[in-house]
Design a protein around this motif. Structure first.
Motif, mmCIF file in Angstrom:
data_model
loop_
_atom_site.group_PDB
_atom_site.id
_atom_site.type_symbol
_atom_site.label_atom_id
_atom_site.label_comp_id
_atom_site.label_asym_id
_atom_site.label_seq_id
_atom_site.Cartn_x
_atom_site.Cartn_y
_atom_site.Cartn_z
ATOM 1 N N THR A 86 0.813 -1.215 0.000
ATOM 2 C CA THR A 86 0.000 0.000 0.000
ATOM 3 C C THR A 86 0.845 1.263 0.000
ATOM 4 O OG1 THR A 86 -1.655 -1.230 1.268
ATOM 5 C CG2 THR A 86 -1.949 1.146 1.100
ATOM 6 N N PHE A 87 1.929 1.273 0.734
ATOM 7 C CA PHE A 87 2.746 2.480 0.849
ATOM 8 C C PHE A 87 4.153 2.257 0.288
ATOM 9 C CE2 PHE A 87 -0.489 2.740 4.218
ATOM 10 C CZ PHE A 87 -1.139 3.884 3.793
ATOM 11 N N THR A 88 4.199 1.552 -0.832
ATOM 12 C CA THR A 88 5.470 1.299 -1.511
ATOM 13 C C THR A 88 5.373 1.813 -2.941
ATOM 14 O OG1 THR A 88 4.853 -0.868 -2.426
ATOM 15 C CG2 THR A 88 5.672 -0.824 -0.151
ATOM 16 N N ASP A 89 6.433 1.581 -3.710
ATOM 17 C CA ASP A 89 6.401 1.997 -5.108
ATOM 18 C C ASP A 89 5.455 1.140 -5.938
ATOM 19 O OD1 ASP A 89 7.863 -0.342 -5.178
ATOM 20 O OD2 ASP A 89 9.707 0.574 -5.941
ATOM 21 N N ARG A 90 4.839 0.147 -5.319
ATOM 22 C CA ARG A 90 3.827 -0.666 -5.998
ATOM 23 C C ARG A 90 2.410 -0.203 -5.658
ATOM 24 N NH1 ARG A 90 4.618 -6.721 -4.571
ATOM 25 N NH2 ARG A 90 2.945 -6.867 -6.146
ATOM 26 N N ARG A 91 2.280 0.957 -5.042
ATOM 27 C CA ARG A 91 0.979 1.435 -4.565
ATOM 28 C C ARG A 91 -0.082 1.441 -5.668
ATOM 29 N NH1 ARG A 91 -1.477 4.312 -0.506
ATOM 30 N NH2 ARG A 91 -2.977 5.925 -1.109
ATOM 31 N N TYR A 92 0.311 1.856 -6.861
ATOM 32 C CA TYR A 92 -0.687 2.024 -7.913
ATOM 33 C C TYR A 92 -0.940 0.740 -8.703
ATOM 34 C CZ TYR A 92 -0.414 6.703 -6.304
ATOM 35 O OH TYR A 92 -0.451 7.802 -5.482
ATOM 36 N N GLU A 93 -0.499 -0.381 -8.115
ATOM 37 C CA GLU A 93 -0.993 -1.681 -8.565
ATOM 38 C C GLU A 93 -2.367 -1.978 -7.947
ATOM 39 O OE1 GLU A 93 1.815 -4.805 -7.888
ATOM 40 O OE2 GLU A 93 3.508 -3.622 -8.661
ATOM 41 N N ILE A 94 -2.723 -1.212 -6.935
ATOM 42 C CA ILE A 94 -4.027 -1.384 -6.283
ATOM 43 C C ILE A 94 -5.074 -0.683 -7.145
ATOM 44 C CG2 ILE A 94 -5.356 -0.988 -4.182
ATOM 45 C CD1 ILE A 94 -2.643 -0.818 -2.696
ATOM 46 N N TRP A 95 -6.039 -1.415 -7.619
ATOM 47 C CA TRP A 95 -6.940 -0.925 -8.665
ATOM 48 C C TRP A 95 -7.695 0.329 -8.275
ATOM 49 C CZ3 TRP A 95 -12.251 -0.920 -7.686
ATOM 50 C CH2 TRP A 95 -12.675 -1.668 -6.580
ATOM 51 N N ASN A 96 -8.205 0.384 -7.048
ATOM 52 C CA ASN A 96 -9.081 1.507 -6.709
ATOM 53 C C ASN A 96 -8.324 2.767 -6.312
ATOM 54 O OD1 ASN A 96 -8.638 -0.129 -4.198
ATOM 55 N ND2 ASN A 96 -9.778 1.538 -3.257
ATOM 56 N N LEU A 97 -6.996 2.762 -6.464
ATOM 57 C CA LEU A 97 -6.207 3.976 -6.304
ATOM 58 C C LEU A 97 -5.908 4.624 -7.656
ATOM 59 C CD1 LEU A 97 -5.891 2.561 -3.537
ATOM 60 C CD2 LEU A 97 -3.554 3.412 -3.459
ATOM 61 N N CYS A 98 -6.275 3.935 -8.732
ATOM 62 C CA CYS A 98 -5.956 4.396 -10.074
ATOM 63 C C CYS A 98 -7.122 5.186 -10.662
ATOM 64 C CB CYS A 98 -5.623 3.204 -10.962
ATOM 65 S SG CYS A 98 -4.214 2.241 -10.346
ATOM 66 N N SER A 99 -6.800 6.042 -11.619
ATOM 67 C CA SER A 99 -7.802 6.990 -12.105
ATOM 68 C C SER A 99 -8.950 6.326 -12.843
ATOM 69 C CB SER A 99 -7.147 8.043 -13.009
ATOM 70 O OG SER A 99 -6.573 7.454 -14.159
ATOM 71 N N ASP A 100 -8.730 5.158 -13.460
ATOM 72 C CA ASP A 100 -9.817 4.533 -14.204
ATOM 73 C C ASP A 100 -10.841 3.865 -13.289
ATOM 74 O OD1 ASP A 100 -7.796 2.712 -13.583
ATOM 75 O OD2 ASP A 100 -8.206 1.426 -15.303
ATOM 76 N N TYR A 101 -10.589 3.893 -11.974
ATOM 77 C CA TYR A 101 -11.595 3.455 -11.004
ATOM 78 C C TYR A 101 -12.027 4.634 -10.130
ATOM 79 C CZ TYR A 101 -10.901 -1.262 -12.627
ATOM 80 O OH TYR A 101 -10.857 -2.384 -13.418
ATOM 81 N N HIS A 102 -11.932 5.804 -10.716
ATOM 82 C CA HIS A 102 -12.536 7.017 -10.188
ATOM 83 C C HIS A 102 -13.421 7.585 -11.295
ATOM 84 C CE1 HIS A 102 -9.219 6.501 -7.351
ATOM 85 N NE2 HIS A 102 -9.869 7.306 -6.522
ATOM 86 N N ASN A 103 -14.117 8.647 -10.987
ATOM 87 C CA ASN A 103 -15.007 9.249 -11.981
ATOM 88 C C ASN A 103 -14.221 10.213 -12.863
ATOM 89 O OD1 ASN A 103 -17.246 7.872 -10.816
ATOM 90 N ND2 ASN A 103 -17.242 9.395 -9.169
ATOM 91 N N THR A 104 -13.256 9.637 -13.577
ATOM 92 C CA THR A 104 -12.358 10.396 -14.440
ATOM 93 C C THR A 104 -12.179 9.629 -15.754
ATOM 94 O OG1 THR A 104 -10.449 9.334 -13.391
ATOM 95 C CG2 THR A 104 -11.106 11.483 -12.531
ATOM 96 N N PRO A 105 -11.726 10.288 -16.810
ATOM 97 C CA PRO A 105 -11.600 9.602 -18.107
ATOM 98 C C PRO A 105 -10.281 8.842 -18.259
ATOM 99 C CG PRO A 105 -11.176 11.945 -18.370
ATOM 100 C CD PRO A 105 -11.585 11.748 -16.945
ATOM 101 N N THR A 106 -10.319 7.847 -19.126
ATOM 102 C CA THR A 106 -9.110 7.235 -19.666
ATOM 103 C C THR A 106 -8.950 7.755 -21.086
ATOM 104 O OG1 THR A 106 -9.321 5.230 -18.330
ATOM 105 C CG2 THR A 106 -7.988 5.072 -20.321
ATOM 106 N N ILE A 107 -7.769 8.295 -21.405
ATOM 107 C CA ILE A 107 -7.568 9.011 -22.666
ATOM 108 C C ILE A 107 -6.522 8.280 -23.511
ATOM 109 C CG2 ILE A 107 -6.992 11.237 -23.700
ATOM 110 C CD1 ILE A 107 -7.648 12.502 -20.948
ATOM 111 N N ASN A 108 -6.963 7.820 -24.669
ATOM 112 C CA ASN A 108 -6.088 7.047 -25.556
ATOM 113 C C ASN A 108 -5.454 5.867 -24.826
ATOM 114 O OD1 ASN A 108 -6.446 8.554 -27.995
ATOM 115 N ND2 ASN A 108 -5.208 10.201 -27.088
ATOM 116 N N GLY A 109 -6.259 5.246 -23.972
ATOM 117 C CA GLY A 109 -5.813 4.071 -23.234
ATOM 118 C C GLY A 109 -4.893 4.371 -22.076
ATOM 119 N N ILE A 110 -4.697 5.644 -21.741
ATOM 120 C CA ILE A 110 -3.742 6.058 -20.705
ATOM 121 C C ILE A 110 -4.488 6.651 -19.522
ATOM 122 C CG2 ILE A 110 -1.734 7.497 -20.179
ATOM 123 C CD1 ILE A 110 -1.170 5.333 -22.224
#
Length: 650
Positions: free
Chosen positions: A469-493
């Protein structure tokens, strides 16, 4: 309260220049601190245990609740904490089996101390002695998750080089209060008990804090910005300074360093008082800062009262009710659960201290008389304060505040509802900010929508903490990433983490009929997303709907997807339409439409499986009910505009 309903019209935000730097450490020299500190032998922050007239003024219900809990634990067999449980964090990422044993021991010791104070009959002295001795014999007072994840440690503490994490400090605080209230009674059994307490606190906490830099202090340029660890640890460090050290010159020297450490937390804090860690951490962040000031005032005949008059400090206090959604819910961006918490007795004391009648009224609404073992384990001294304000809270005015609008220009969070003072109708919150906030999620441009105080579109909030959770692997956790928030994914990024990935050109506007947050979120995405600009505007049209407007300018238009997270049943109900079904507070079914241009987007609804240890945190907030609505652009254009409407349907 009177300012809540005034119109707010802010065309652009400019980060506020920090005022009153070094508010805590800049007032007194070390020599002056020595003069104003009440000597240890004379300092009685609360009535000694034999002062029965003093304890007769404490709340009987709270004391009785402690006695009942302690009675159930009086035969508790104080366990050791096996090395393999500490290793479990490294081997499996599980921190909780270790913590269950460690936390429970501290909860039981603290509660037995309170029960013995309540009775003063000696019934709990032997169990307390066993608890003190057992905890003093532990190799590590902290959490296994807080050990450095290096080959040198490999999941076990180095007992020759102690350092202070959050729970080492908490443990020291509980033991210091045990010494203060029961010292003479412990000496009557054996002088070795207090000698052991003092040795362990000095070796494990006081010496390391004076001789070894800790990155949570935030006092070096290489440190990350200090978060809740700073004031939370300091509140227990301060307890040990005041209760364990007899030499007043030494107390003043340690206090001087502590005040500089607290200023490293407060100096960079935004002037608007916004807590980037979310309301779930407010009680541990600002709340612990207040704990420090309360103890400092007790130890100096109120020489730190001036802090309570500081406007930034007062804004930090008021944050908690400015982000309230309804009786149950609060705005939960970042690692925060969605619940409204942290007020009750503690909030009443804060409101009284800063002379905020509205906060006192709200806290009185949440008044509690029971016993919360987690508070005892985390913020022990609050119980002693709270026991002596119950009569005042019981007769105080009470009620919810629920401001119609609030704008945090530094935090870049906007809050708006249909009508101030009620949770009826639509509520929105939206954020700008950057992707290096404390407990950060990649969520620039995220928003939430509630209706009648209940969730429609949500921020999922915190996972259960594990080894990554608090390492450089933090954003392997799905619900911390932008595509699991109410935000867009742009050109697959998706959005990327880092302070440079931030909102720009942020505006909040408000008038009688609407409130809107408008911002460009393009900088939250890395260059490969190919975003020249992406202006998002989240608008609440009072009594009507919520509109999400997007104006985009892309270098390439390979694919675009808009994401919307919900905890409600959702289905594609027609071209350009998704239906959300909610159950209102009255038990009646309500339906809401998420409407969009069916010629530009196709919709799908996916149920998110919650299968990992990390997902336990999501499940505890929302149940196994998370769904993601994906609107996928059919023929995306480089330059385009989109509109999504959320409205109630009969």
């Amino acid at each position: 309260m009177k300012n809540f309903y005034l119109a707010i019209f802010i065309l652009a935000i400019t980060p506020a220049i920090a005022q009153n730097a070094n508010l805590l450490s800049g007032k007194y020299t070390t020599q002056q601190l020595e003069q104003i500190l009440i000597p240890r032998r004379d300092w009685k922050p609360f009535p000694p245990i034999d002062d029965r007239a003093g304890w007769a003024k404490a709340d009987t219900a709270m004391l009785n609740a402690c006695v009942r809990f302690a009675n159930d634990s009086i035969e508790y067999n104080w366990p050791t904490v096996p090395a393999t449980l500490s290793l479990l964090f490294i081997r499996e990422g599980n921190r909780h089996k270790y913590q269950e044993i460690s936390y429970n021991k501290r909860i039981i010791l603290a509660t037995m101390l309170e029960a013995e104070i309540a009775e003063n009959k000696g019934r709990f002295i032997d169990p307390i002695i066993n608890g003190v001795w057992s905890i003093c014999e532990e190799s590590w007072w902290g959490a296994a998750a807080h050990l450095p994840q290096t080959q040198e440690y490999s999941g076990l503490a180095d007992v020759t080089q102690p350092f202070v994490d959050l729970y080492s400090a908490v443990t020291a605080g509980i033991l210091a209060w045990t010494d203060f209230f029961l010292g003479e009674k412990l000496d009557a059994v054996s002088p070795q008990l207090r000698k052991r307490i003092r040795y362990e606190i000095d070796f494990r906490v006081l010496q390391p804090l004076m001789t070894r830099h800790h990155s949570w202090m935030g006092t070096l340029p290489t440190d990350k910005q200090a978060n809740n660890w700073n004031p939370w640890i300091c509140s227990n460090w301060l307890t040990c300074i005041l209760l364990m050290e007899n030499d007043n010159a030494r107390r003043a020297e340690m206090l001087s360093k502590l005040l500089k450490t607290l200023d490293a937390f407060m100096n960079p804090y935004p002037e608007d008082g916004g807590c980037s860690e979310g309301p779930g951490y407010w009680g541990a962040a600002f709340g612990a800062l207040f704990d420090n000031v309360a103890l400092l005032n007790l130890a100096t005949n109120n020489a730190f009262d001036y802090v309570l008059e500081n406007e930034k400090f007062r804004n930090m206090a008021r944050y908690i009710y400015r982000v309230q959604i309804s009786e149950k819910y609060a705005v939960n961006f970042a690692d925060a659960p969605p619940w409204m918490a942290g007020l009750n007795n503690f909030g009443f004391r804060i409101g009284k201290a800063i002379k905020d009648n509205d906060m006192m009224r709200l806290a009185a609404y949440y008044r509690t008389t029971g016993f919360n073992p987690n508070f005892v384990r985390s913020h022990f001294a609050r119980d002693f304060f709270d026991m002596f304000v119950q009569d005042e809270i019981r007769t105080a005015p009470q009620g919810l505040l629920l401001p119609q609008n609030w704008w945090f220009p530094d935090l870049q969070v906007a809050v708006a509802r249909d009508k101030g003072g009620t949770s009826k109708g639509f509520f929105i919150a939206a954020k700008g900010g950057h992707n290096a906030e404390s407990h950060n999620h990649n969520d620039v441009g995220n928003f939430i929508v509630y209706y009648d105080g209940l969730p429609l579109l949500i921020d999922i909030g915190s996972p259960r903490y594990t080894s990554i959770t608090f390492t450089d692997r933090r954003y392997e956790i799905w619900n911390l990433c932008s595509d699991y928030h109410n935000t867009p994914t742009i050109n697959g990024i998706n959005q990327k983490d880092g302070k440079e990935f931030a909102a720009k050109d942020v505006h909040f506007t408000q008038n009688k009929s609407s409130s809107a947050l408008s911002l460009d979120i393009s900088n939250a995405y890395p260059a490969e997303a190919g975003v020249n600009s992406w202006r998002r505007t989240v608008t609440l049209n009072r009594g009507k709907n919520v509109i999400i407007s997007e104006k985009i300018d892309l270098e390439k238009a390979e694919n675009v997807a808009l994401h919307f997270m919900t905890c409600l049943p959702a289905e594609v109900s027609g071209k350009g339409e998704v239906t959300l079904t909610s159950t209102g507070a009255d038990g009646k079914e309500q339906r809401f439409l998420l409407r969009f241009d069916g010629n530009k987007f196709t919709a799908e609804v996916e149920k998110i499986p919650l299968t990992t240890l990390s997902d336990d945190g999501v499940r505890s907030s929302w149940g196994d009910n998370i769904r993601r609505i994906n609107l996928k652009a059919l023929n995306p254009n480089k330059i385009d505009s989109y509109k999504v409407e959320i409205t109630q349907t009969l």
